[in-house]
Design a protein around this motif. Structure first.
Motif, PDB file in Angstrom:
ATOM      1  N   PRO A  70       0.659  -1.266   0.059  1.00 33.28           N
ATOM      2  CA  PRO A  70      -0.074  -0.052   0.012  1.00 33.28           C
ATOM      3  C   PRO A  70       0.888   1.178   0.146  1.00 33.28           C
ATOM      4  O   PRO A  70       1.978   1.206   0.467  1.00 33.28           O
ATOM      5  CB  PRO A  70      -0.907  -0.104   1.411  1.00 33.28           C
ATOM      6  N   GLY A  71       0.326   2.341  -0.735  1.00 34.50           N
ATOM      7  CA  GLY A  71       0.949   3.710  -0.455  1.00 34.50           C
ATOM      8  C   GLY A  71       2.070   3.756  -1.721  1.00 34.50           C
ATOM      9  O   GLY A  71       2.897   3.150  -1.845  1.00 34.50           O
ATOM     10  N   LEU A  72       1.824   5.032  -2.598  1.00 27.87           N
ATOM     11  CA  LEU A  72       2.506   5.232  -3.460  1.00 27.87           C
ATOM     12  C   LEU A  72       4.164   5.335  -3.296  1.00 27.87           C
ATOM     13  O   LEU A  72       4.932   4.814  -3.889  1.00 27.87           O
ATOM     14  CB  LEU A  72       1.835   6.284  -4.233  1.00 27.87           C
ATOM     15  N   SER A  73       4.417   6.122  -2.060  1.00 33.80           N
ATOM     16  CA  SER A  73       5.808   6.298  -2.010  1.00 33.80           C
ATOM     17  C   SER A  73       6.606   5.122  -1.462  1.00 33.80           C
ATOM     18  O   SER A  73       7.537   4.792  -1.722  1.00 33.80           O
ATOM     19  CB  SER A  73       5.680   7.369  -0.517  1.00 33.80           C
ATOM     20  N   ARG A  74       5.906   4.144  -0.764  1.00 39.23           N
ATOM     21  CA  ARG A  74       6.425   2.692  -0.508  1.00 39.23           C
ATOM     22  C   ARG A  74       6.537   2.020  -1.891  1.00 39.23           C
ATOM     23  O   ARG A  74       7.808   1.300  -2.076  1.00 39.23           O
ATOM     24  CB  ARG A  74       5.575   1.782   0.377  1.00 39.23           C
ATOM     25  N   ARG A  75       5.616   2.056  -2.637  1.00 34.23           N
ATOM     26  CA  ARG A  75       5.829   1.323  -3.996  1.00 34.23           C
ATOM     27  C   ARG A  75       6.985   2.021  -4.865  1.00 34.23           C
ATOM     28  O   ARG A  75       7.808   1.309  -5.349  1.00 34.23           O
ATOM     29  CB  ARG A  75       4.683   1.396  -4.836  1.00 34.23           C
ATOM     30  N   ARG A  76       7.012   3.236  -4.757  1.00 37.69           N
ATOM     31  CA  ARG A  76       8.172   4.140  -5.539  1.00 37.69           C
ATOM     32  C   ARG A  76       9.617   3.553  -4.915  1.00 37.69           C
ATOM     33  O   ARG A  76      10.684   3.492  -5.432  1.00 37.69           O
ATOM     34  CB  ARG A  76       7.851   5.394  -5.579  1.00 37.69           C
ATOM     35  N   ALA A  77       9.578   3.598  -3.596  1.00 36.84           N
ATOM     36  CA  ALA A  77      10.989   3.212  -2.969  1.00 36.84           C
ATOM     37  C   ALA A  77      11.160   1.761  -3.251  1.00 36.84           C
ATOM     38  O   ALA A  77      12.578   1.587  -3.646  1.00 36.84           O
ATOM     39  CB  ALA A  77      10.755   3.353  -1.550  1.00 36.84           C
ATOM     40  N   LEU A  78      10.172   0.936  -3.236  1.00 39.32           N
ATOM     41  CA  LEU A  78      10.337  -0.600  -3.834  1.00 39.32           C
ATOM     42  C   LEU A  78      10.807  -0.593  -4.974  1.00 39.32           C
ATOM     43  O   LEU A  78      11.777  -1.364  -5.262  1.00 39.32           O
ATOM     44  CB  LEU A  78       9.215  -1.436  -3.370  1.00 39.32           C
ATOM     45  N   ALA A  79      10.395   0.189  -6.010  1.00 38.14           N
ATOM     46  CA  ALA A  79      10.928   0.185  -7.412  1.00 38.14           C
ATOM     47  C   ALA A  79      12.164   0.787  -7.578  1.00 38.14           C
ATOM     48  O   ALA A  79      13.261   0.189  -8.173  1.00 38.14           O
ATOM     49  CB  ALA A  79       9.924   0.985  -8.380  1.00 38.14           C
ATOM     50  N   TYR A  83       9.032  11.236  -7.896  1.00 38.38           N
ATOM     51  CA  TYR A  83       9.138  11.765  -9.244  1.00 38.38           C
ATOM     52  C   TYR A  83       8.128  10.808 -10.001  1.00 38.38           C
ATOM     53  O   TYR A  83       8.086   9.620  -9.950  1.00 38.38           O
ATOM     54  CB  TYR A  83      10.338  11.607 -10.003  1.00 38.38           C
ATOM     55  N   SER A  84       6.998  11.302 -10.924  1.00 32.37           N
ATOM     56  CA  SER A  84       6.243  10.757 -11.584  1.00 32.37           C
ATOM     57  C   SER A  84       6.896  10.787 -12.915  1.00 32.37           C
ATOM     58  O   SER A  84       7.118  11.962 -13.562  1.00 32.37           O
ATOM     59  CB  SER A  84       4.793  11.439 -11.753  1.00 32.37           C
ATOM     60  N   ARG A 110       1.668   1.841 -13.875  1.00 28.55           N
ATOM     61  CA  ARG A 110       0.270   2.226 -13.322  1.00 28.55           C
ATOM     62  C   ARG A 110       0.581   2.241 -11.696  1.00 28.55           C
ATOM     63  O   ARG A 110       0.223   3.099 -10.869  1.00 28.55           O
ATOM     64  CB  ARG A 110      -0.771   1.335 -13.664  1.00 28.55           C
ATOM     65  N   ARG A 111       1.139   1.502 -11.117  1.00 24.56           N
ATOM     66  CA  ARG A 111       1.474   1.320  -9.698  1.00 24.56           C
ATOM     67  C   ARG A 111       2.447   2.408  -9.128  1.00 24.56           C
ATOM     68  O   ARG A 111       2.415   2.610  -8.149  1.00 24.56           O
ATOM     69  CB  ARG A 111       1.976   0.123  -9.214  1.00 24.56           C
ATOM     70  N   LEU A 112       3.320   2.829 -10.001  1.00 24.81           N
ATOM     71  CA  LEU A 112       3.999   3.988  -9.705  1.00 24.81           C
ATOM     72  C   LEU A 112       3.397   5.482 -10.143  1.00 24.81           C
ATOM     73  O   LEU A 112       4.166   6.445 -10.002  1.00 24.81           O
ATOM     74  CB  LEU A 112       5.297   3.836 -10.395  1.00 24.81           C
TER      75      LEU A 112
END
Length: 228
Positions: free
Chosen positions: A32-41, A92-93, A111-113
């Motif tokens: 959950p959470g966009l910031s967590r997903r971006r950090a994971l990526a 960043y998007s 999309r998830r990012l």
């Protein structure tokens, strides 16, 4: 012998890419959470280049503004988006050509990012996507563009589309040029197996959009000159 070494390296690179990417996709599905997903990526992208021995080096991160901005970088390889994901802060998007929505796994990941997709071939779709991206800029978001839109086998900097520069001007945010080194050599446009190589990203000084009627054209020329 060199050909054999390059081929073995390429197979290793593709194998490790899949070994990192597939678990990352699964984790992003449930995180959950966009910031967590971006950090994971970001961690996954950086791990890929460490496993490849690419020694991805970044210069000038301290030049990134603390507030919102629009970043533009040269585009020479399919690796470029992964490279910027590995080095940029996770707020960043990315603005990406809409053709990527036809690549199922890539589309899901993007999309998830919360990446933004831009139509390049249909005028009505392009206008719709541009309006949405301009709304993002007006909300003072961090946006990253490849203003060439695509890349070709031939080296050299292609013509810049104006979307990134309109976004910076309308959003009244700094434009940050960045230079990606080595990606064309590591993964040429006509090949699918990466070669051994070294990668680097240089962040250049931000450019403040001027307040005059030719601001967009001036920004394009300034960014292009600095990247060259």
């Amino acid at each position: 012998m060199n050909w054999l070494k390059q081929r073995l390296y390429g197979v290793w690179a593709v194998t490790t890419f899949a070994a990192v990417t597939l678990p990352t996709l699964i984790l992003m599905l449930v995180t959950p959470g966009l910031s967590r997903r971006r950090a994971l990526a970001r961690r996954g992208a950086a791990l890929i280049f460490r496993l490849w021995g690419a020694n991805l080096h970044t210069r000038g991160l301290e030049r990134l503004p603390s507030g919102p901005c629009v970043l533009v970088a040269n585009h020479a390889s399919y690796l470029d988006g992964i490279i910027l994901t590995a080095v940029l802060p996770p707020d960043y998007s990315f603005v990406i050509k809409r053709e990527m929505t036809r690549v199922p796994l890539a589309h899901f990941l993007l999309r998830r990012l919360d990446s933004q997709f831009l139509e390049r071939h249909d005028a009505r779709g392009s206008a719709r996507d541009t309006r949405r991206i301009l709304r993002q800029a007006s909300r003072r978001q961090h946006l990253a563009f490849f203003p060439e839109g695509t890349f070709r086998e031939q080296p050299g900097l292609r013509r810049f589309h104006n979307g990134a520069f309109v976004s910076a001007t309308r959003g009244r945010v700094p434009l940050v040029p960045a230079v990606i080194h080595g990606s064309r050599q590591m993964l040429p446009s006509d090949q699918w197996l990466p070669r051994p190589g070294r990668l680097a990203v240089t962040i250049l000084d931000p450019i403040e959009p001027p307040e005059h009627p030719e601001a967009v054209a001036w920004l394009i020329a300034s960014a292009r000159q600095r990247i060259l």
